[in-house]
Enzyme design. Sequence first.
Site, short mmCIF file in Angstrom:
data_model
loop_
_atom_site.label_atom_id
_atom_site.label_comp_id
_atom_site.label_asym_id
_atom_site.label_seq_id
_atom_site.Cartn_x
_atom_site.Cartn_y
_atom_site.Cartn_z
N LYS A 228 -17.04 -12.14 9.89
CA LYS A 228 -16.59 -11.05 9.02
C LYS A 228 -16.64 -11.51 7.58
CE LYS A 228 -12.63 -7.98 8.23
NZ LYS A 228 -11.67 -7.10 8.88
N GLU B 160 -13.29 -14.89 9.35
CA GLU B 160 -13.35 -14.11 8.09
C GLU B 160 -13.14 -14.99 6.86
OE1 GLU B 160 -10.44 -10.96 7.71
OE2 GLU B 160 -11.34 -10.22 5.87
N ARG C 19 0.84 -1.21 0.00
CA ARG C 19 0.00 0.00 0.00
C ARG C 19 0.88 1.26 0.00
NH1 ARG C 19 -4.49 -3.06 2.32
NH2 ARG C 19 -4.78 -4.29 0.42
N SER D 298 -14.25 -4.73 3.61
CA SER D 298 -14.61 -3.87 2.47
C SER D 298 -14.12 -4.45 1.15
CB SER D 298 -14.13 -2.44 2.67
OG SER D 298 -12.74 -2.33 2.84
N GLY D 299 -13.00 -5.16 1.14
CA GLY D 299 -12.63 -5.99 0.00
C GLY D 299 -12.22 -5.30 -1.28
N GLY D 300 -12.02 -3.97 -1.25
CA GLY D 300 -11.63 -3.26 -2.46
C GLY D 300 -12.74 -2.38 -3.02
N ARG E 200 -9.35 -0.95 4.12
CA ARG E 200 -9.20 0.05 3.05
C ARG E 200 -10.32 1.10 3.04
NH1 ARG E 200 -8.25 -4.40 -1.43
NH2 ARG E 200 -9.19 -5.59 0.25
P1 13P Z 1 -10.52 -4.62 3.69
O1 13P Z 1 -11.65 -3.88 4.38
O2 13P Z 1 -9.50 -3.70 3.09
O3 13P Z 1 -11.01 -5.68 2.78
O4 13P Z 1 -9.71 -5.37 4.82
C1 13P Z 1 -10.41 -6.03 5.81
C2 13P Z 1 -9.54 -7.06 6.41
O5 13P Z 1 -9.32 -7.08 7.59
C3 13P Z 1 -8.94 -8.07 5.52
O6 13P Z 1 -8.51 -9.15 6.26
#
Ligand code: 13P
Length: 345
Positions: free
Chosen positions: A224, A182, A38, A266-268, A299
């Site tokens: 999650k 998750e 990042r 959030s995943g992108g 993110r």
């Molecule tokens: P993002 O919200 O950027 O997807 O990251 C969440 C997270 O903890 C990934 O393991």
Amino acid sequence: MGAFRVSLQTLVATVQSILASDKGLLAMDESTSTCNKRFAEIGIPQTVEFRRAYRELIISTPGLGDSIGGVILYDETIRQKTESGIPFLNLLADAGIVPGIKVDAGTTELAGHPAEKITEGLDRLRERLSEYAQMGARFAKWRSVITIGNDRPSLGCLEANAHDLARYAALCQEAGLVPIVEPEVLMDGDHSLQRCAEVTEQTLHTVFDQLYRQGVALEGMILKPNMVLPGQLCPAQSSVNDVADATVNTLFRTVPAAVPAVAFLSGGQSAQDASARLNAMNIRFRSRMPWVLAFSFARAIQQPALEIWRGEKSNTELAQRALSHRASCNRSARRGEYSAALEDR
Ligand code: 13P
């Protein structure tokens, strides 16, 4: 479940304190390589000191504890201090934020399953969890990755990942830590919303089956998941309401009512999309959902702030304002009170 009953009340209390007053989670648990990636994207030096300074910026954001009830840390970060020598853990305690820790060791290729991943980190996990608990962590996180593609995900991949998530969760509860479970179905690809819904449903069924088999107390965990979204390359992108409906209907089919909270990754997605979609879910389904619907974004909370900071101390205050703004927008989304107008303040 017998052995876990002793600490179930503690686990339930931890979940409540993280998510009280419509707050959510902030994931700042990027591994060193992810954090460096990042940083590299926007030209920030990839050193331990820049990573420390960035994490200090996040944790010392004024008012962060108004919207964030828990942060997920990384092994490097949980041991760090501010420039003036205050342990990060003390700063979090002063802000009323519960500390958690990422305990998986990242993903690698799953043998025999081309282009599919398995998460490492179960070896010696009991000892590591005990050390983190002694340091003050109250919850943990483990991320599994599921990829959509031709003939993917395979049953072998789904079952191996679900089994590992369940073994991790059981070890967490034994150590008195709330497991954040998750299983992330990735947005990569050109698949449709419907295909993501099918794969997410299959994934969550498999995960809850394994959680049951391993004796995990559902009352003492947080799920999650990904939101149900069309692939990033899918020509047909969906409306906010279609995403909200597909996501919550998938959760209704798969997530037992005993689970206290669902906190999305959030995943992108863009920061604003993530807030708008969470908001729509809470508006449209609040009265029917047995679980709290919250956020655990990395993110979608951090990225605007990171892009303002760019490694320059003089940008710290502006970056902190951007971070605080995103956290507060997502708290509004938990209440179903977010609107695009909030972005113009
Ligand atoms: P993002 O919200 O950027 O997807 O990251 C969440 C997270 O903890 C990934 O393991």
